[in-house]
Design a protein around this motif. Structure first.
Motif, short mmCIF file in Angstrom:
data_model
loop_
_atom_site.label_atom_id
_atom_site.label_comp_id
_atom_site.label_asym_id
_atom_site.label_seq_id
_atom_site.Cartn_x
_atom_site.Cartn_y
_atom_site.Cartn_z
N PRO A 46 142.60 -10.11 71.52
CA PRO A 46 141.47 -9.23 71.87
C PRO A 46 140.98 -8.42 70.68
N LEU A 47 139.67 -8.22 70.62
CA LEU A 47 139.06 -7.38 69.60
C LEU A 47 138.59 -6.08 70.24
N ARG A 48 138.75 -5.01 69.53
CA ARG A 48 138.20 -3.72 69.94
C ARG A 48 137.22 -3.30 68.84
N GLY A 49 136.01 -3.78 68.92
CA GLY A 49 135.03 -3.52 67.87
C GLY A 49 134.97 -4.70 66.90
N GLU A 50 134.67 -4.42 65.65
CA GLU A 50 134.53 -5.46 64.65
C GLU A 50 135.90 -6.00 64.23
N ALA A 51 135.91 -7.23 63.72
CA ALA A 51 137.16 -7.85 63.29
C ALA A 51 137.54 -7.35 61.90
N ASP A 52 138.82 -7.06 61.71
CA ASP A 52 139.36 -6.71 60.40
C ASP A 52 140.11 -7.91 59.87
N ALA A 67 124.76 -11.62 60.44
CA ALA A 67 125.06 -11.22 59.06
C ALA A 67 126.24 -10.26 59.05
N TRP A 68 127.33 -10.67 58.43
CA TRP A 68 128.49 -9.83 58.24
C TRP A 68 128.90 -9.89 56.77
N ARG A 69 129.26 -8.76 56.25
CA ARG A 69 129.56 -8.67 54.82
C ARG A 69 130.76 -9.55 54.46
N ASP A 70 130.59 -10.31 53.38
CA ASP A 70 131.66 -11.16 52.83
C ASP A 70 132.20 -12.14 53.87
N PRO A 188 136.03 -14.99 57.04
CA PRO A 188 135.80 -14.47 55.69
C PRO A 188 135.52 -15.58 54.68
N GLU A 189 134.67 -15.28 53.71
CA GLU A 189 134.33 -16.27 52.68
C GLU A 189 135.55 -16.73 51.91
N THR A 190 136.54 -15.88 51.79
CA THR A 190 137.72 -16.20 50.98
C THR A 190 138.78 -16.98 51.73
N ARG A 191 138.56 -17.22 53.02
CA ARG A 191 139.58 -17.90 53.81
C ARG A 191 138.92 -18.94 54.71
N ARG A 192 138.98 -20.18 54.30
CA ARG A 192 138.36 -21.24 55.09
C ARG A 192 139.24 -21.54 56.30
#
Length: 199
Positions: A46-52, A67-70, A188-192
Motif C-alpha cells: 500500500p502507498l500513502r501518498g507518493e512513492a518513495d 510527469a514525475w521527477r527522475d 525510477p529512471e535509474t532502476r529498470r
C-alpha cells in the motif's frame, strides 16, 4: 520466513499501489499477469501518498498527469468521472438539470478534495463558496456511502462499472467527463523494472 511466504522476498517485484485502485482495477487483472509470467513473484504494497523509490517499491501505480521527477511513466488508463447516485436517493432513469446538484448532499472524498470543483469546471457550472457534505477518507468508502444513498458523489467510472451495470448506481447528471488525471505505472529512471513490467 521466505519459506513460509513461498518465495524469496528479495526476488519479488515490489508494486506500490493505492488501496482503492488496487481492489477495483489492478487485483482483478493480476490473474492475467500471473498466467503470462508465472516465474515473476510480486508483492502489492500500500502507498500513502507518493512513492518513495529510494526505499520503497520497484514500481508504483500512481494517479496524476504523467510527469514525475527522475521517473519513467507508462499510462495505464485515462480517468473519467461522473456524479453517481443510488436509486434510493434519485429514482433510476431520472435525468436532472446540472443545477440540481445543489439539492442533494455532496459526499466528499478526502483523498480527492477537488473532485467536485473539477467536475463543475468540466460541466461549465459556475460555483462560488464552500462545497460541504459528509467526508470519507478513501474512494472505496465514498462508493459505499453513495450505494447507501447518503448523497451523490463524483466517482471514477472504472471503479463503479459493476454497480452501474447492476442498476445499484446511475448517472442522473449525464455522461462522464475526463478528470484531467490518469493512472500510470511509474518507476525510477535509474532502476529498470523486470522485463514483464515493460511489455
Amino acid at each position: 520466513m521466505d519459506v513460509i511466504r513461498g518465495s524469496r522476498s528479495a526476488d519479488a517485484l515490489q508494486i506500490g499501489v493505492q488501496d482503492s485502485f488496487a481492489s477495483r482495477w489492478l487485483v482483478p487483472r493480476m490473474k492475467r499477469f500471473i498466467e503470462l509470467h508465472p516465474e515473476q513473484a510480486f508483492n502489492l504494497i500500500p502507498l500513502r501518498g507518493e512513492a518513495d523509490f529510494s526505499q520503497g517499491p520497484d514500481i508504483a501505480v500512481l494517479r496524476g498527469q504523467g510527469a514525475w521527477r527522475d521517473a519513467v511513466a507508462y499510462k495505464l488508463i485515462t480517468e473519467r468521472v461522473a456524479v453517481a447516485a443510488s436509486p434510493d436517493l434519485v429514482p433510476r432513469g431520472t435525468a436532472l438539470p446540472l443545477a440540481d446538484h445543489q439539492n442533494y448532499p455532496k459526499i466528499q472524498n478526502a483523498h480527492r478534495p477537488d473532485s467536485w470543483l473539477r467536475w463543475m469546471e468540466a460541466k461549465k457550472i459556475e460555483h462560488s463558496g464552500l462545497i460541504s457534505g459528509p467526508r470519507f477518507s478513501q474512494t472505496t468508502m465514498v462508493i459505499e456511502a453513495t450505494l447507501a444513498g447518503i448523497g451523490i458523489a463524483v466517482l471514477p467510472i472504472f471503479m463503479i462499472e459493476e454497480y452501474l451495470e447492476a442498476g445499484r448506481l446511475h448517472l442522473p447528471f449525464g455522461e462522464a467527463v475526463e478528470s484531467g488525471s490518469g493512472y500510470y505505472a511509474v518507476y525510477p529512471e535509474t532502476r529498470r523494472p523486470p522485463v514483464p513490467m515493460r511489455r
